[in-house]
Scaffold this motif. Structure first.
Motif, PDB file in Angstrom:
ATOM      1  N   THR A   1     -31.213  33.096 -17.763  1.00  0.00           N
ATOM      2  CA  THR A   1     -30.855  31.773 -17.242  1.00  0.00           C
ATOM      3  C   THR A   1     -30.820  30.713 -18.335  1.00  0.00           C
ATOM      4  O   THR A   1     -30.128  29.703 -18.199  1.00  0.00           O
ATOM      5  N   THR A   2     -31.561  30.945 -19.410  1.00  0.00           N
ATOM      6  CA  THR A   2     -31.615  29.942 -20.490  1.00  0.00           C
ATOM      7  C   THR A   2     -30.559  30.165 -21.569  1.00  0.00           C
ATOM      8  O   THR A   2     -30.418  29.332 -22.463  1.00  0.00           O
ATOM      9  N   ILE A   3     -29.841  31.284 -21.513  1.00  0.00           N
ATOM     10  CA  ILE A   3     -28.853  31.568 -22.572  1.00  0.00           C
ATOM     11  C   ILE A   3     -27.423  31.602 -22.038  1.00  0.00           C
ATOM     12  O   ILE A   3     -26.502  31.906 -22.789  1.00  0.00           O
ATOM     13  N   LEU A   4     -27.228  31.298 -20.755  1.00  0.00           N
ATOM     14  CA  LEU A   4     -25.893  31.406 -20.166  1.00  0.00           C
ATOM     15  C   LEU A   4     -24.880  30.533 -20.892  1.00  0.00           C
ATOM     16  O   LEU A   4     -23.782  30.982 -21.246  1.00  0.00           O
ATOM     17  N   THR A   5     -25.230  29.262 -21.098  1.00  0.00           N
ATOM     18  CA  THR A   5     -24.298  28.342 -21.757  1.00  0.00           C
ATOM     19  C   THR A   5     -24.006  28.773 -23.181  1.00  0.00           C
ATOM     20  O   THR A   5     -22.852  28.798 -23.635  1.00  0.00           O
ATOM     21  N   GLN A   6     -25.045  29.162 -23.915  1.00  0.00           N
ATOM     22  CA  GLN A   6     -24.887  29.564 -25.318  1.00  0.00           C
ATOM     23  C   GLN A   6     -23.996  30.796 -25.442  1.00  0.00           C
ATOM     24  O   GLN A   6     -23.093  30.847 -26.293  1.00  0.00           O
TER      25      GLN A   6
ATOM     26  N   LEU B   1     -27.062  47.900 -25.249  1.00  0.00           N
ATOM     27  CA  LEU B   1     -25.649  47.529 -25.179  1.00  0.00           C
ATOM     28  C   LEU B   1     -25.492  46.005 -25.136  1.00  0.00           C
ATOM     29  O   LEU B   1     -24.599  45.449 -25.785  1.00  0.00           O
ATOM     30  N   CYS B   2     -26.369  45.330 -24.392  1.00  0.00           N
ATOM     31  CA  CYS B   2     -26.330  43.868 -24.328  1.00  0.00           C
ATOM     32  C   CYS B   2     -26.650  43.250 -25.689  1.00  0.00           C
ATOM     33  O   CYS B   2     -25.999  42.290 -26.124  1.00  0.00           O
ATOM     34  N   ALA B   3     -27.659  43.784 -26.359  1.00  0.00           N
ATOM     35  CA  ALA B   3     -28.073  43.227 -27.647  1.00  0.00           C
ATOM     36  C   ALA B   3     -26.994  43.370 -28.706  1.00  0.00           C
ATOM     37  O   ALA B   3     -26.873  42.531 -29.606  1.00  0.00           O
ATOM     38  N   LEU B   4     -26.175  44.438 -28.607  1.00  0.00           N
ATOM     39  CA  LEU B   4     -25.140  44.695 -29.606  1.00  0.00           C
ATOM     40  C   LEU B   4     -23.763  44.208 -29.158  1.00  0.00           C
ATOM     41  O   LEU B   4     -22.760  44.469 -29.838  1.00  0.00           O
ATOM     42  N   ALA B   5     -23.698  43.497 -28.028  1.00  0.00           N
ATOM     43  CA  ALA B   5     -22.413  43.116 -27.438  1.00  0.00           C
ATOM     44  C   ALA B   5     -21.578  42.286 -28.406  1.00  0.00           C
ATOM     45  O   ALA B   5     -22.072  41.373 -29.069  1.00  0.00           O
TER      46      ALA B   5
ATOM     47  N   VAL C   1     -34.680  32.219 -32.668  1.00  0.00           N
ATOM     48  CA  VAL C   1     -34.183  33.433 -33.339  1.00  0.00           C
ATOM     49  C   VAL C   1     -32.713  33.645 -32.972  1.00  0.00           C
ATOM     50  O   VAL C   1     -31.816  33.184 -33.648  1.00  0.00           O
ATOM     51  N   SER C   2     -32.486  34.361 -31.886  1.00  0.00           N
ATOM     52  CA  SER C   2     -31.130  34.631 -31.406  1.00  0.00           C
ATOM     53  C   SER C   2     -31.219  35.053 -29.947  1.00  0.00           C
ATOM     54  O   SER C   2     -32.209  35.670 -29.529  1.00  0.00           O
TER      55      SER C   2
ATOM     56  N   PHE D   1     -32.733  40.794 -25.254  1.00  0.00           N
ATOM     57  CA  PHE D   1     -32.495  42.182 -24.874  1.00  0.00           C
ATOM     58  C   PHE D   1     -33.186  43.160 -25.829  1.00  0.00           C
ATOM     59  O   PHE D   1     -33.656  44.212 -25.409  1.00  0.00           O
ATOM     60  N   TYR D   2     -33.251  42.799 -27.111  1.00  0.00           N
ATOM     61  CA  TYR D   2     -33.964  43.666 -28.060  1.00  0.00           C
ATOM     62  C   TYR D   2     -35.432  43.840 -27.671  1.00  0.00           C
ATOM     63  O   TYR D   2     -36.020  44.896 -27.905  1.00  0.00           O
ATOM     64  N   VAL D   3     -36.028  42.817 -27.066  1.00  0.00           N
ATOM     65  CA  VAL D   3     -37.450  42.874 -26.745  1.00  0.00           C
ATOM     66  C   VAL D   3     -37.769  44.000 -25.771  1.00  0.00           C
ATOM     67  O   VAL D   3     -38.891  44.514 -25.741  1.00  0.00           O
ATOM     68  N   ASN D   4     -36.784  44.424 -24.988  1.00  0.00           N
ATOM     69  CA  ASN D   4     -37.018  45.501 -24.015  1.00  0.00           C
ATOM     70  C   ASN D   4     -37.202  46.865 -24.684  1.00  0.00           C
ATOM     71  O   ASN D   4     -37.859  47.753 -24.106  1.00  0.00           O
TER      72      ASN D   4
END
Length: 595
Positions: free
Chosen positions: A57-62, A117-121, A187-188, A193-196
């Motif tokens: 929810t906090t990264i949608l705009t970015q 897959l999300c992290a490398l999108a 960070v980014s 997604f990487y945290v998972n």
């Protein structure tokens, strides 16, 4: 009655049926260090699933701006939630056929693959695809966590286990915006997604090492014949068409009366009805058996869970909107502000689990919690643009504590009334998670529709009531349509103009809270019809030793009896006998007691 039959042990205790896969429930129990590690591993997986529901929810705009696909950002949420809702009922059946351990590990692998897959999108479509894949895995994890915990522990200990689940769920849902905001600003967004990956990988390894139940005793060729393919197709089509049709309206793509929305909602409803007709009348291996639904206290607990999650998710989502759009806080500080929700919910969840476990009463806590949630929902309608922190905390305490306690009551109630069929506990857990997932997915869409339609309805009367010409000119030139996708333009307004817009927003959020009051009232109504049964005490639950004696006697009878039908009938009767309390006795002694 033969002498052999007279000496067969009959269990006069609370007996839960086995899974129906050739294994015994008591052989799944864990104790000591293995139990602690296994529970910590499934709790870690559950934390990640809850985190992924709100972290984006906090990264949608970015993300939308980066990939030049702002119009698709809604699918980062829907793409994750829809697979969870669609296949919630399937994972329970899969766990019976292929084993709880391996089904859980498949869910972890799918979730991890989707996260990677999300992290490398490199584009929005790839990112949405990763969210969908992660949603498949998350749905499996979410269902299997409750099933596996029910397998690991006897029923008298489950209220304490469910209390820890409520704690983890509350922390993860509210931590999502905080952690996501911290990653996005420091960070980014990819680290959301990487945290998972490391946490999920370690949790999966610990789970595989500690939870080693007997494998299902079903031939590989027979396993695929036990899958309800038609039921899966019908429920998937029904849920997807209905939710996507409603989503079209919430995103403003089509109006309610458009052919696209009407056709998808009607077709989805027809597929959904067809699923239940197929399951109850024709399917040999239904995803939701009629034997499950006809237990009215269990169905009542399921609908209570459904409306409770609609209430909770609607409130959680729009309290975040309140802090960001009305209080003007950034994503990180907005997430921190929702601690007013999570701390009381943790108290209610943990306290409720302990109270149910100690007193063994369920319904008094469940109904009381439903009433408290209803009162708390009413208090939320008192929130204003200028409400102080003390007022916000005071309004949230009864609501959040009630939700935490109600979650425990619903889960515990479903366990004690699960039908006495093979896999009854597993199917009951799947049913409860299915109702929860549908409730959460539907709440986010319906609340979005209510908010935006209310804003559009209330905006023009508010503008017409203005008398300050400079204010009228400023707001007339403002692009209100852009607020549906990006509220950052609010920063360009003057303080007076901003106050006018925030009041309209507050009135729109209040309509969401009115809707939440309605769902809370429905949760209370269904809560009244849940079971009066208590959680069995430790002494009232059959032990592994007692089941061993029971099975040995049944096997001896089967080997020695000349009448195979009589042996089969007696074995069935002694394996399903249920009493409120007592100890192991023999058939002969039981007959003497009855006389």
């Amino acid at each position: 009655m033969s002498d052999l039959e007279e000496n067969v042990p009959v269990i006069k205790k609370f007996v839960e049926n086995d899974a129906g896969d050739g294994t015994r429930r008591e052989d799944q129990y864990l104790t000591g260090r293995k139990l602690v590690i296994a529970l910590l591993s499934v709790l870690s997986c559950m934390f990640l699933v809850g985190l992924d529901q709100t972290i984006v929810t906090t990264i949608l705009t970015q993300v939308g701006n980066k990939f030049d696909a702002f119009s698709k950002i809604g699918w980062l949420v829907s793409g994750f939630m829809v697979p969870i809702a669609v296949f919630a009922a399937n994972w329970g059946q899969a766990s019976i056929i292929f084993g709880r351990k391996y089904t859980m590990l498949v869910g972890i692998v799918l979730f991890e693959a989707g996260s990677l897959l999300c992290a490398l999108a490199t584009g929005m479509n790839m990112l949405i695809g990763g969210r969908v894949l992660a949603g498949f895995g998350a749905g499996c994890i979410q269902t299997l966590v409750f099933i596996v915990s029910s397998e690991m522990t006897p029923i008298n200990l489950r209220p304490f286990v469910f209390a820890s689940f409520g704690l983890v769920m509350a922390v993860s849902l509210v931590s999502g915006p905080i952690i996501g905001g911290a990653f996005a600003s420091s960070v980014s967004w990819r680290w959301c997604f990487y945290v998972n990956l490391p946490i999920g990988g370690l949790a999966g390894l610990m789970f595989s090492l500690t939870f080693n139940p007997p494998p299902p005793k079903i031939e590989l060729r027979s396993k695929f014949k036990l899958i309800d393919y038609t039921g899966t197709l019908l429920i998937a089509a029904g849920v997807v068409l209905f939710l996507v049709g409603v989503t079209f309206t919430s995103t403003g793509q089509y109006p309610w009366d458009s052919a696209a929305v009407i056709s998808m909602v009607v077709l989805g409803s027809l597929f959904f009805i067809s699923f239940f007709v197929w399951s109850f009348k024709f399917s040999h291996h239904p995803l939701i058996p009629f034997d499950l639904v006809k237990v009215l206290p269990l169905t009542a607990a399921g609908f209570c869970m459904f409306f409770m999650f609609m209430t909770f998710m609607g409130s959680l989502l729009y309290q975040s909107v309140y802090y960001q759009n009305i209080k003007g806080r950034d994503a990180l500080h907005s997430g921190l502000s929702t601690l007013t929700i999570v701390i009381p919910m943790i108290m209610g969840s943990v306290g409720g689990g302990i109270a149910i476990g100690r007193t063994r009463h369920i319904k008094p806590f469940l109904v009381s919690a439903s009433a408290i949630v209803l009162v708390g929902s009413g208090l939320l309608t008192l929130v204003e643009v200028d409400s102080s922190l003390g007022q916000l905390i005071g309004y949230n305490i009864p609501f959040s504590m009630g939700c935490g306690l109600l979650l425990q009551g619903c889960l515990s109630s479903s366990q004690v009334v699960a039908p006495k069929i093979d896999g009854g506990i597993i199917m009951a857990s799947s049913f409860m998670l299915f109702m929860r997932s549908i409730g959460a997915a539907l709440a986010s869409i319906l609340c979005d529709i209510i908010y935006h339609s209310s804003f559009n309805t209330k905006l023009q009367p508010a503008l017409n009531a203005l008398t300050d010409k400079s204010l009228i000119d400023e707001l007339s030139a403002f692009d209100f349509a852009s607020l549906s996708s990006n509220t950052g333009s609010l920063a360009t307004l003057s303080p007076k103009a901003l106050l006018v817009v925030r009041k309209v927003m507050m009135n729109s959020i209040r309509n969401v809270y009115y809707f939440v009051c309605g769902t809370a009232a429905l949760a209370l109504i269904f809560g009244v019809f849940t079971s009066n049964r208590r959680v069995p005490s430790k002494d009232e639950v059959v032990t592994k030793k007692e089941r061993d004696a029971q099975d040995r006697a049944a096997l001896e009878l089967a080997n020695k009896s000349d009448n195979a039908l009589e042996a089969s009938d007696l074995s069935s009767r002694i394996s399903t006998t249920e009493r409120d309390s007592g100890s192991v006795t023999t058939t002969k002694e039981l007959n003497t007691e009855k006389a």
